[in-house]
Enzyme design. Structure first.
Site, PDB file in Angstrom:
ATOM      1  N   GLY A  34     -48.522  -8.994   7.725  1.00 57.68           N
ATOM      2  CA  GLY A  34     -48.699  -7.548   7.689  1.00 57.68           C
ATOM      3  C   GLY A  34     -49.956  -7.014   8.355  1.00 57.68           C
ATOM      4  O   GLY A  34     -50.063  -5.817   8.604  1.00 57.68           O
ATOM      5  N   ASP A  76     -53.454  -6.316   4.738  1.00 54.80           N
ATOM      6  CA  ASP A  76     -52.831  -5.021   5.006  1.00 54.80           C
ATOM      7  C   ASP A  76     -52.947  -4.086   3.810  1.00 54.80           C
ATOM      8  O   ASP A  76     -53.417  -2.963   3.920  1.00 54.80           O
ATOM      9  CB  ASP A  76     -51.357  -5.193   5.430  1.00 54.80           C
ATOM     10  CG  ASP A  76     -50.537  -6.053   4.468  1.00 54.80           C
ATOM     11  OD1 ASP A  76     -51.081  -6.533   3.453  1.00 54.80           O
ATOM     12  OD2 ASP A  76     -49.330  -6.248   4.727  1.00 54.80           O
ATOM     13  N   ASP A  84     -52.213  -4.311  -3.566  1.00 52.25           N
ATOM     14  CA  ASP A  84     -51.271  -3.691  -4.506  1.00 52.25           C
ATOM     15  C   ASP A  84     -51.572  -4.244  -5.903  1.00 52.25           C
ATOM     16  O   ASP A  84     -52.479  -3.761  -6.584  1.00 52.25           O
ATOM     17  CB  ASP A  84     -49.844  -3.989  -4.023  1.00 52.25           C
ATOM     18  CG  ASP A  84     -48.770  -3.275  -4.823  1.00 52.25           C
ATOM     19  OD1 ASP A  84     -49.111  -2.506  -5.735  1.00 52.25           O
ATOM     20  OD2 ASP A  84     -47.570  -3.478  -4.549  1.00 52.25           O
ATOM     21  N   LYS A 108     -53.460   0.471  -3.091  1.00 50.60           N
ATOM     22  CA  LYS A 108     -52.503   1.144  -3.981  1.00 50.60           C
ATOM     23  C   LYS A 108     -52.984   0.871  -5.408  1.00 50.60           C
ATOM     24  O   LYS A 108     -52.450  -0.013  -6.092  1.00 50.60           O
ATOM     25  CB  LYS A 108     -51.135   0.491  -3.767  1.00 50.60           C
ATOM     26  CG  LYS A 108     -49.959   1.426  -3.727  1.00 50.60           C
ATOM     27  CD  LYS A 108     -48.668   0.637  -3.909  1.00 50.60           C
ATOM     28  CE  LYS A 108     -47.931   0.318  -2.662  1.00 50.60           C
ATOM     29  NZ  LYS A 108     -46.616  -0.300  -2.909  1.00 50.60           N
ATOM     30  N   PHE A 116     -43.412   2.461  -1.946  1.00 53.10           N
ATOM     31  CA  PHE A 116     -43.295   1.369  -0.982  1.00 53.10           C
ATOM     32  C   PHE A 116     -43.473   1.928   0.422  1.00 53.10           C
ATOM     33  O   PHE A 116     -42.732   2.799   0.847  1.00 53.10           O
ATOM     34  CB  PHE A 116     -41.958   0.640  -1.113  1.00 53.10           C
ATOM     35  CG  PHE A 116     -42.009  -0.695  -0.433  1.00 53.10           C
ATOM     36  CD1 PHE A 116     -42.604  -1.779  -1.062  1.00 53.10           C
ATOM     37  CD2 PHE A 116     -41.526  -0.850   0.852  1.00 53.10           C
ATOM     38  CE1 PHE A 116     -42.712  -3.014  -0.418  1.00 53.10           C
ATOM     39  CE2 PHE A 116     -41.624  -2.078   1.506  1.00 53.10           C
ATOM     40  CZ  PHE A 116     -42.208  -3.152   0.870  1.00 53.10           C
ATOM     41  N   VAL A 117     -44.495   1.424   1.093  1.00 55.12           N
ATOM     42  CA  VAL A 117     -44.818   1.956   2.419  1.00 55.12           C
ATOM     43  C   VAL A 117     -44.544   0.901   3.493  1.00 55.12           C
ATOM     44  O   VAL A 117     -44.638  -0.298   3.234  1.00 55.12           O
ATOM     45  CB  VAL A 117     -46.285   2.425   2.496  1.00 55.12           C
ATOM     46  CG1 VAL A 117     -46.517   3.595   1.574  1.00 55.12           C
ATOM     47  CG2 VAL A 117     -47.255   1.296   2.175  1.00 55.12           C
ATOM     48  N   ASP A 161     -43.888  -4.274   6.474  1.00 55.94           N
ATOM     49  CA  ASP A 161     -42.446  -4.367   6.693  1.00 55.94           C
ATOM     50  C   ASP A 161     -41.640  -4.149   5.428  1.00 55.94           C
ATOM     51  O   ASP A 161     -42.155  -4.213   4.320  1.00 55.94           O
ATOM     52  CB  ASP A 161     -42.095  -5.772   7.200  1.00 55.94           C
ATOM     53  CG  ASP A 161     -42.148  -6.806   6.068  1.00 55.94           C
ATOM     54  OD1 ASP A 161     -43.154  -6.836   5.337  1.00 55.94           O
ATOM     55  OD2 ASP A 161     -41.170  -7.563   5.898  1.00 55.94           O
ATOM     56  N   ARG A 194     -42.357  -3.067  11.203  1.00 57.48           N
ATOM     57  CA  ARG A 194     -43.748  -3.449  11.455  1.00 57.48           C
ATOM     58  C   ARG A 194     -44.315  -2.739  12.680  1.00 57.48           C
ATOM     59  O   ARG A 194     -45.504  -2.516  12.789  1.00 57.48           O
ATOM     60  CB  ARG A 194     -43.854  -4.960  11.684  1.00 57.48           C
ATOM     61  CG  ARG A 194     -43.594  -5.806  10.444  1.00 57.48           C
ATOM     62  CD  ARG A 194     -44.129  -7.222  10.666  1.00 57.48           C
ATOM     63  NE  ARG A 194     -43.599  -8.189   9.716  1.00 57.48           N
ATOM     64  CZ  ARG A 194     -44.102  -8.401   8.495  1.00 57.48           C
ATOM     65  NH1 ARG A 194     -45.124  -7.696   8.090  1.00 57.48           N
ATOM     66  NH2 ARG A 194     -43.574  -9.307   7.701  1.00 57.48           N
TER      67      ARG A 194
HETATM   68  P1  XMP Z   1     -50.313  -7.818  -4.010  1.00 56.04           P
HETATM   69  O1  XMP Z   1     -49.345  -7.227  -4.985  1.00 56.04           O
HETATM   70  O2  XMP Z   1     -50.430  -9.303  -4.150  1.00 56.04           O
HETATM   71  O3  XMP Z   1     -49.573  -7.525  -2.675  1.00 56.04           O
HETATM   72  O4  XMP Z   1     -51.625  -7.083  -3.993  1.00 56.04           O
HETATM   73  C1  XMP Z   1     -50.057  -7.719  -1.462  1.00 56.04           C
HETATM   74  C2  XMP Z   1     -48.926  -8.000  -0.525  1.00 56.04           C
HETATM   75  O5  XMP Z   1     -47.661  -7.447  -0.970  1.00 56.04           O
HETATM   76  C3  XMP Z   1     -47.026  -6.781   0.061  1.00 56.04           C
HETATM   77  N1  XMP Z   1     -46.889  -5.354  -0.309  1.00 56.04           N
HETATM   78  C4  XMP Z   1     -46.302  -4.428   0.432  1.00 56.04           C
HETATM   79  N2  XMP Z   1     -45.727  -4.530   1.637  1.00 56.04           N
HETATM   80  N3  XMP Z   1     -45.247  -2.236   1.568  1.00 56.04           N
HETATM   81  C5  XMP Z   1     -45.195  -3.420   2.204  1.00 56.04           C
HETATM   82  O6  XMP Z   1     -44.678  -3.495   3.315  1.00 56.04           O
HETATM   83  C6  XMP Z   1     -45.814  -2.039   0.362  1.00 56.04           C
HETATM   84  O7  XMP Z   1     -45.838  -0.927  -0.164  1.00 56.04           O
HETATM   85  C7  XMP Z   1     -46.374  -3.213  -0.240  1.00 56.04           C
HETATM   86  N4  XMP Z   1     -46.998  -3.420  -1.404  1.00 56.04           N
HETATM   87  C8  XMP Z   1     -47.305  -4.751  -1.419  1.00 56.04           C
HETATM   88  C9  XMP Z   1     -47.927  -6.972   1.291  1.00 56.04           C
HETATM   89  O8  XMP Z   1     -47.458  -8.068   2.030  1.00 56.04           O
HETATM   90  C10 XMP Z   1     -49.276  -7.299   0.757  1.00 56.04           C
HETATM   91  O9  XMP Z   1     -50.072  -8.127   1.593  1.00 56.04           O
END
Ligand code: XMP
Length: 207
Positions: free
Chosen positions: A66, A121, A124, A152, A173-174, A180, A186
């Site tokens: 990402g 990227d 979350d 987020k 979800f972005v 992606d 992407r």
């Molecule tokens: P965590 O939950 O471990 O997540 O902090 C990090 C990874 O989860 C993916 N991620 C997303 N990918 N849109 C996406 O395309 C989203 O809204 C999203 N939220 C989490 C991403 O790969 C990130 O590195």
């Protein structure tokens, strides 16, 4: 290393007034961050990071996949020598919720005594970045900081914050600018909110 940073605090993003290009409108509900806005924030982040690492040899470690666009745009601003490596870690497969971590590519560089900046990227739940950070810390770098394009905070499930944050986004979800859904979107030059029907959820639901 002294603590960072003079980066202006990331603003909570409200939807951009720019329209989603017609050919994406069936899948993307709204444009959240336009390309020019990303460009100027990335330049601002790069300037602050460059200042923080002045006189130091930086090792950039970016998480696949990402970060591809963010990484390319960020590091091209750096006018000093650096080393770079990529780490492959996937937290979910073809879906919108963060699951188990799987390492798909390990680091080649030795990080001992190096000044390391981890680039991701989106932050979350915090699971990915924190797991990677603890893994890299085992190599005893001289310093270890983290940089994310998007944060987020409402998704957070662990105590994990990044040192440099581009934008704070709502709990949706972005996709786009490297992010992606099922390996699509992407290439979008902007960050947008995916329509729930794309991932099979009823309209109006959140990821
Ligand atoms: P965590 O939950 O471990 O997540 O902090 C990090 C990874 O989860 C993916 N991620 C997303 N990918 N849109 C996406 O395309 C989203 O809204 C999203 N939220 C989490 C991403 O790969 C990130 O590195």
């Amino acid at each position: 290393m002294n603590s960072s940073s003079h980066l202006s605090p990331p603003k909570r993003i409200s939807p951009s007034r720019s329209r989603v290009p017609a050919h994406y409108a069936d899948d993307i509900e709204q444009m959240l961050i336009s390309a020019p806005r990303i460009r100027s924030r990335v330049a601002e982040m790069a300037k602050v990071i460059a200042g923080d690492y002045q006189g130091k040899r930086l090792v950039v470690v970016a998480l696949l996949n990402g970060t591809i666009l963010f990484l390319a745009d960020l590091i091209r601003h750096f006018e000093f020598p650096l080393s770079m490596d990529l780490i492959g870690v996937s937290s979910y497969r073809g879906g919108t919720s963060s699951g188990e971590l799987e390492y798909t590519k390990r680091l080649k560089l030795d990080l001992r005594d190096q000044h390391v900046l981890v680039v991701d990227d989106i932050l979350d739940t915090g699971k990915t970045l924190c797991a990677v950070k603890s893994e890299l810390a085992k190599q005893r770098p001289a310093s270890l900081r983290t940089c994310v394009l998007l944060d987020k905070p409402e998704g957070r499930k662990t105590e994990c914050e990044a040192d440099y944050v581009g934008f704070v986004v709502p709990h949706l979800f972005v996709v786009g600018y490297g992010l992606d859904y099922d390996e699509r979107y992407r290439n979008l030059p902007f960050v947008g909110v995916l329509r729930p029907h794309v991932y099979g959820a009823p309209a109006g639901s959140k990821s």
